[in-house]
Design a protein around this motif. Structure first.
Motif, PDB file in Angstrom:
ATOM      1  N   ALA A  99      51.915 -18.923   0.534  1.00 30.91           N
ATOM      2  CA  ALA A  99      50.861 -17.992   0.107  1.00 30.91           C
ATOM      3  C   ALA A  99      49.846 -17.748   1.215  1.00 30.91           C
ATOM      4  CB  ALA A  99      50.161 -18.507  -1.152  1.00 30.91           C
ATOM      5  N   SER A 100      49.424 -18.792   1.917  1.00 28.89           N
ATOM      6  CA  SER A 100      48.431 -18.591   2.983  1.00 28.89           C
ATOM      7  C   SER A 100      49.030 -17.848   4.165  1.00 28.89           C
ATOM      8  CB  SER A 100      47.817 -19.921   3.435  1.00 28.89           C
ATOM      9  OG  SER A 100      48.787 -20.748   4.031  1.00 28.89           O
ATOM     10  N   CYS A 150      51.528 -15.610   4.034  1.00 28.15           N
ATOM     11  CA  CYS A 150      51.683 -14.212   3.625  1.00 28.15           C
ATOM     12  C   CYS A 150      50.340 -13.484   3.561  1.00 28.15           C
ATOM     13  CB  CYS A 150      52.418 -14.116   2.302  1.00 28.15           C
ATOM     14  SG  CYS A 150      54.167 -14.530   2.463  1.00 28.15           S
ATOM     15  N   ALA A 168      54.258 -14.337  -3.336  1.00 24.89           N
ATOM     16  CA  ALA A 168      53.167 -14.278  -2.363  1.00 24.89           C
ATOM     17  C   ALA A 168      53.289 -13.148  -1.349  1.00 24.89           C
ATOM     18  CB  ALA A 168      53.066 -15.600  -1.619  1.00 24.89           C
ATOM     19  N   CYS A 169      54.502 -12.739  -1.061  1.00 21.66           N
ATOM     20  CA  CYS A 169      54.711 -11.830   0.068  1.00 21.66           C
ATOM     21  C   CYS A 169      55.077 -10.402  -0.312  1.00 21.66           C
ATOM     22  CB  CYS A 169      55.782 -12.414   0.988  1.00 21.66           C
ATOM     23  SG  CYS A 169      55.301 -13.954   1.748  1.00 21.66           S
TER      24      CYS A 169
END
Length: 79
Positions: free
Chosen positions: A33-34, A36, A77-78
């Protein structure tokens, strides 16, 4: 974060996000997540994130298999 030293080149601002592609490898599932979010903030249009570790001459990011949970986290996330 595996991108902490990366700086998007200035010339990339001259192109639409859809023309910018990045492959980031050796990303643990907990960091998807971070990573992306960072790529989106850098205007990267196409993203591939993998947990593969690259060994020059032996492996590539494309010959690794992610788990179903990794794939689910990536898709969430992406997008």
């Amino acid at each position: 974060d595996s991108l902490e030293l990366f700086v998007m080149p200035v010339w990339a601002r001259n192109y639409p996000a859809s023309d910018i592609v990045m492959l980031v490898y050796d990303v643990p599932e907990a960091s998807i997540a971070s990573v992306c979010a960072r790529l989106k903030s850098d205007r990267v249009g196409l993203v591939e994130v993998t947990d593969a570790t690259i060994i020059p001459g032996v492996s590539t990011p494309w010959n690794s298999l992610q788990s179903a949970s990794y794939w689910t986290a990536f898709r969430a996330a992406c997008r």
